[in-house]
Structures are given as C-alpha cells and as structure tokens.
Design a protein around this motif. Sequence first.
Motif, PDB file in Angstrom:
ATOM      1  N   SER A 177      -3.741 -11.380   4.440  1.00  0.00           N
ATOM      2  CA  SER A 177      -4.234 -12.412   5.328  1.00  0.00           C
ATOM      3  C   SER A 177      -5.627 -12.064   5.855  1.00  0.00           C
ATOM      4  N   LYS A 178      -6.326 -13.059   6.335  1.00  0.00           N
ATOM      5  CA  LYS A 178      -7.747 -12.903   6.593  1.00  0.00           C
ATOM      6  C   LYS A 178      -8.054 -11.961   7.751  1.00  0.00           C
ATOM      7  N   GLN A 179      -7.256 -11.999   8.803  1.00  0.00           N
ATOM      8  CA  GLN A 179      -7.570 -11.199   9.985  1.00  0.00           C
ATOM      9  C   GLN A 179      -7.150  -9.745   9.833  1.00  0.00           C
ATOM     10  N   TYR A 180      -6.011  -9.504   9.246  1.00  0.00           N
ATOM     11  CA  TYR A 180      -5.509  -8.139   9.078  1.00  0.00           C
ATOM     12  C   TYR A 180      -4.349  -8.164   8.093  1.00  0.00           C
ATOM     13  N   GLU A 226      -0.445   2.624  16.955  1.00  0.00           N
ATOM     14  CA  GLU A 226      -1.179   1.422  17.348  1.00  0.00           C
ATOM     15  C   GLU A 226      -2.683   1.647  17.276  1.00  0.00           C
ATOM     16  N   HIS A 227      -3.099   2.854  17.640  1.00  0.00           N
ATOM     17  CA  HIS A 227      -4.518   3.209  17.542  1.00  0.00           C
ATOM     18  C   HIS A 227      -4.979   3.146  16.085  1.00  0.00           C
ATOM     19  N   MET A 228      -4.168   3.684  15.180  1.00  0.00           N
ATOM     20  CA  MET A 228      -4.511   3.656  13.761  1.00  0.00           C
ATOM     21  C   MET A 228      -4.494   2.224  13.226  1.00  0.00           C
ATOM     22  N   LYS A 229      -3.537   1.429  13.670  1.00  0.00           N
ATOM     23  CA  LYS A 229      -3.468   0.039  13.215  1.00  0.00           C
ATOM     24  C   LYS A 229      -4.705  -0.750  13.645  1.00  0.00           C
ATOM     25  N   ASN A 230      -5.207  -0.453  14.829  1.00  0.00           N
ATOM     26  CA  ASN A 230      -6.420  -1.142  15.289  1.00  0.00           C
ATOM     27  C   ASN A 230      -7.599  -0.826  14.377  1.00  0.00           C
ATOM     28  N   ASP A 231      -7.695   0.434  13.940  1.00  0.00           N
ATOM     29  CA  ASP A 231      -8.771   0.807  13.020  1.00  0.00           C
ATOM     30  C   ASP A 231      -8.586   0.134  11.661  1.00  0.00           C
ATOM     31  N   SER A 284       0.846  -1.196   0.000  1.00  0.00           N
ATOM     32  CA  SER A 284       0.000   0.000   0.000  1.00  0.00           C
ATOM     33  C   SER A 284       0.877   1.240   0.000  1.00  0.00           C
ATOM     34  N   GLY A 285       0.241   2.381  -0.175  1.00  0.00           N
ATOM     35  CA  GLY A 285       0.938   3.627   0.094  1.00  0.00           C
ATOM     36  C   GLY A 285       1.029   3.815   1.601  1.00  0.00           C
ATOM     37  N   THR A 286       1.548   4.934   2.033  1.00  0.00           N
ATOM     38  CA  THR A 286       1.700   5.173   3.468  1.00  0.00           C
ATOM     39  C   THR A 286       0.386   5.664   4.077  1.00  0.00           C
ATOM     40  N   PHE A 287       0.094   5.166   5.257  1.00  0.00           N
ATOM     41  CA  PHE A 287      -1.029   5.644   6.065  1.00  0.00           C
ATOM     42  C   PHE A 287      -0.434   6.520   7.164  1.00  0.00           C
ATOM     43  N   THR A 288      -0.650   7.834   7.063  1.00  0.00           N
ATOM     44  CA  THR A 288      -0.030   8.763   8.001  1.00  0.00           C
ATOM     45  C   THR A 288      -0.878   8.927   9.253  1.00  0.00           C
ATOM     46  N   LEU A 289      -0.189   9.249  10.344  1.00  0.00           N
ATOM     47  CA  LEU A 289      -0.870   9.414  11.628  1.00  0.00           C
ATOM     48  C   LEU A 289      -1.748  10.659  11.623  1.00  0.00           C
ATOM     49  N   ASN A 290      -1.254  11.722  10.999  1.00  0.00           N
ATOM     50  CA  ASN A 290      -2.023  12.965  10.931  1.00  0.00           C
ATOM     51  C   ASN A 290      -2.935  12.928   9.717  1.00  0.00           C
ATOM     52  N   PRO A 291      -4.206  13.282   9.880  1.00  0.00           N
ATOM     53  CA  PRO A 291      -5.130  13.243   8.741  1.00  0.00           C
ATOM     54  C   PRO A 291      -4.772  14.285   7.698  1.00  0.00           C
ATOM     55  N   GLN A 292      -5.125  13.986   6.455  1.00  0.00           N
ATOM     56  CA  GLN A 292      -4.898  14.939   5.385  1.00  0.00           C
ATOM     57  C   GLN A 292      -5.857  16.116   5.534  1.00  0.00           C
ATOM     58  N   SER A 293      -5.381  17.287   5.157  1.00  0.00           N
ATOM     59  CA  SER A 293      -6.217  18.484   5.246  1.00  0.00           C
ATOM     60  C   SER A 293      -6.030  19.325   3.997  1.00  0.00           C
ATOM     61  N   ASN A 294      -7.042  20.093   3.688  1.00  0.00           N
ATOM     62  CA  ASN A 294      -6.998  20.983   2.534  1.00  0.00           C
ATOM     63  C   ASN A 294      -6.312  22.278   2.948  1.00  0.00           C
ATOM     64  N   LYS A 299       8.502  17.127  10.467  1.00  0.00           N
ATOM     65  CA  LYS A 299       9.303  16.972   9.257  1.00  0.00           C
ATOM     66  C   LYS A 299       9.168  15.561   8.705  1.00  0.00           C
ATOM     67  N   PHE A 300       9.184  14.587   9.599  1.00  0.00           N
ATOM     68  CA  PHE A 300       9.006  13.192   9.196  1.00  0.00           C
ATOM     69  C   PHE A 300       7.760  12.658   9.899  1.00  0.00           C
ATOM     70  N   GLN A 301       6.673  12.571   9.155  1.00  0.00           N
ATOM     71  CA  GLN A 301       5.417  12.134   9.750  1.00  0.00           C
ATOM     72  C   GLN A 301       5.439  10.635  10.034  1.00  0.00           C
ATOM     73  N   LYS A 302       4.841  10.270  11.149  1.00  0.00           N
ATOM     74  CA  LYS A 302       4.733   8.862  11.491  1.00  0.00           C
ATOM     75  C   LYS A 302       3.712   8.201  10.572  1.00  0.00           C
ATOM     76  N   SER A 303       4.083   7.059  10.042  1.00  0.00           N
ATOM     77  CA  SER A 303       3.207   6.389   9.085  1.00  0.00           C
ATOM     78  C   SER A 303       3.477   4.892   9.091  1.00  0.00           C
ATOM     79  N   VAL A 304       2.584   4.154   8.465  1.00  0.00           N
ATOM     80  CA  VAL A 304       2.757   2.713   8.314  1.00  0.00           C
ATOM     81  C   VAL A 304       2.475   2.343   6.863  1.00  0.00           C
ATOM     82  N   MET A 305       3.070   1.232   6.436  1.00  0.00           N
ATOM     83  CA  MET A 305       2.817   0.689   5.107  1.00  0.00           C
ATOM     84  C   MET A 305       2.347  -0.748   5.275  1.00  0.00           C
TER      85      MET A 305
END
Length: 384
Positions: A228-231, A344-349, A175-185, A210-216
């Motif tokens: 995988s089926k669970q996550y 971890e909160h974002m990963k749970n979602d 996937s692309g990166t899922f950033t901790l901070n939501p995107q804004s206009n 400068k370097f946003q926390k994110s997951v791939m």
Amino acid sequence: MSHELSATNKKEFRSFVLHLKQLHPTWKSKEITNFLIQSENPSPYTMESALNVKVWRILNRNQVNDLPRSSTPCTTTTLEYIQAVKNNLRLTKSTTIRNVNAKLQQQGFKTSKSSIWRTKQLLKLKWWKRKVVQKLTIDRKLQCVIIAKRLRKKYGFKKGNKLYDWMYVLNTDFSGTFTLNPQSNRHNEGIYAESKSDISYELKTKSKEKFQKSVMLWGDISYQGLFSKQYPIFVDEWLELIRPKDGNRRKKMYFTGARYAQFIRTIIAQKANEELGDLRYVIFQHEQDRKQRMRVALDAVDHVFHNRIEPKDCTAKLADVWPIENVWGILKEKLRGRQYNSLEHMKNDIRSEWNQFSVSLCRRMIDKIPERLKLVIDKGGNQI
C-alpha cells in the motif's frame, strides 16, 4: 641553486645550526638563516628561502642523525612482477594478498604484502564479495529457462512493443524478518587486553535473546508505485486482529492457507479497490509458497483479481527476477546498523523509508523484469 651535501657534511651542518640555537635560545629559523648568509663560510644553500626551510626542519627535529624511515622501501615492480601478481590474484577463488605474497616468494620474487597491494591498485583490481546462491539441479535450471521464455512471450519482451503487459503486474511477497537488534559481524566481537583475567564479565560476554523481537511485512510493487502507498502491511498486527478472543494471547500466530485467503479477501481487497482502482486489468503475482498454492488461497485471489500469473509460471526459483525482493533488500540496507528500543520505533522508520520509493523508481524496477528474465535464459537457468 643548492648542491647535494654528503652525509658527513649534512650532520656537520645540522650540528652547527643546533649549536647556534643553544648559544642564542631566542633565535628563530629566520635569524639563524640571516647569520648563515652573512657568515664568512656561507651555506651551500644559496637561496634564502631554501636555507630557511632547511634550518626550520633542523630546529623542529632537534637531532643531528637522520630520522628512521616510516616504512620499508618500495619494492621495484617490474613488468614480470606485475604480470605474476595479476595471474595469481585476478579471477581466482578464495585468494588473498597474503596467499599471493607467499606464492610469489616461493617463485623467487622479492615481494611484500604492501607491494602486492600497490600492484593491485595499479591494475585497478577491486574485491567483489561472492554471492551465495541456491544450488540448482539441471532439471530445475531447465525449468527456469522454460518459464522465463514463457513469461517473456506472454507479457512482453520490451517496453514500447505492442505487447507489454508488465505495466499491469502487481508483484507481491512477504518480506523476511526485520529484527529489533541490528546484525553484527561476530568476527568483530572481541576485546583487547593484556590477559583474559583483566576482562570483566560485562565486557567478556554479550547477551542475546533466545527469541528476538521482529516483524514481517507484506507489500507489493507495480507501475503505480508501492502498495500500500503509505506503508507496508505489518503481518504481526493483522494476525493479532484476527486472533480469537478466547485464544491464548501468548501463543504465536502463523499464516496458513486459510488465513492467507482471508488476508486477500479482506485487507488486500479493500486496499486494492481504494488505491489501484479498476482491478480488471491488474495481473496479480505472488510467490508459490505452500500456503499460497492451496486451493483456498488461489480461489481468494481469483475472487479479488481478474488476472494472475499462473502457479506453473511461478514454481521455479526466480525470486531474484521479481523487483519486490529488491524492495526488501533496500529497506534492510537502509535500517542496517540502527538501534531501536521498541518495535514501534522500528516500524516508524520502515514507514518513513517506504515513502521514499518514488513511482518513477518503481516503474524502472518493473521494466527490468523482461531483461532479468533474458539474463536467466542466457545463463542457462542459473540465478542472476
């Protein structure tokens, strides 16, 4: 039946009603209505209910003169005007209601932005955002068409035909990166104030890391559902597992061809055997990024899976054909606007939303692959 009053008579009637109210402060609209009906000069409103409503409105407004109109009068929309709006607005690049209004005024029409808006609604025109796509050369478009035809011929044109192997395809991707901070206009980042000096520093500025926390993520979709089926597999967690013990913990780990091969031989092989069962019929497909085209990576895929879509059939820009891209898009849309305090909160979602994909939905997405390949062919290799 009531008859229409002149402007002068209307004001006289309102003045008389308000005068009665001053003489009898406790009177309501009903008492004033009864008085008017029983008077020697009855009101022109012969129906008691109509007269009562009129008196009630006069008491509420509490003034003799007419109230100012809430908006400008509606512009008369002739057939000529409607056609002019349609010609200037429909299927025209970079057009706005403001620009169309200016053009029509130059052409001599008596128009306004609100008139154009109403005409747009009348014509049932909707605003559609233009899609930004990669500019493809003629050779690249031709390659897309050739590969699309080859894939349809090799794996099937339509569900129900004798040849239909898309049900065995395992469509994988990062996937692309899922950033901790939501995107804004950024266009909405502003503060209303009388002057700039009135705005405090906290309101005037917006801090940004400068370097946003994110997951791939890494995942795939098949006829059996998401894998995988669970996550999905969180790439950062796996990279931390293989980090050398004596290595620099602060140094960021990246996927290389060798690490991707290790990833396939270990975690993917284990999960595939547990969840997919017999891998002899599974057709592995992944994007042809540089690390995925390396010999060590291809050997790892061949070691785990008996069949795969050849690299020559994945080199073209066909990302919008494969349904795993839709999965990432849906996930990002689900998480849009949510605030997170930790990864971890974002990963749970993400795990929770991942489980919302049903097997039937995944099968419908897989079954659309040959149709989308046909669209690529029909559009001459352009992205769809």
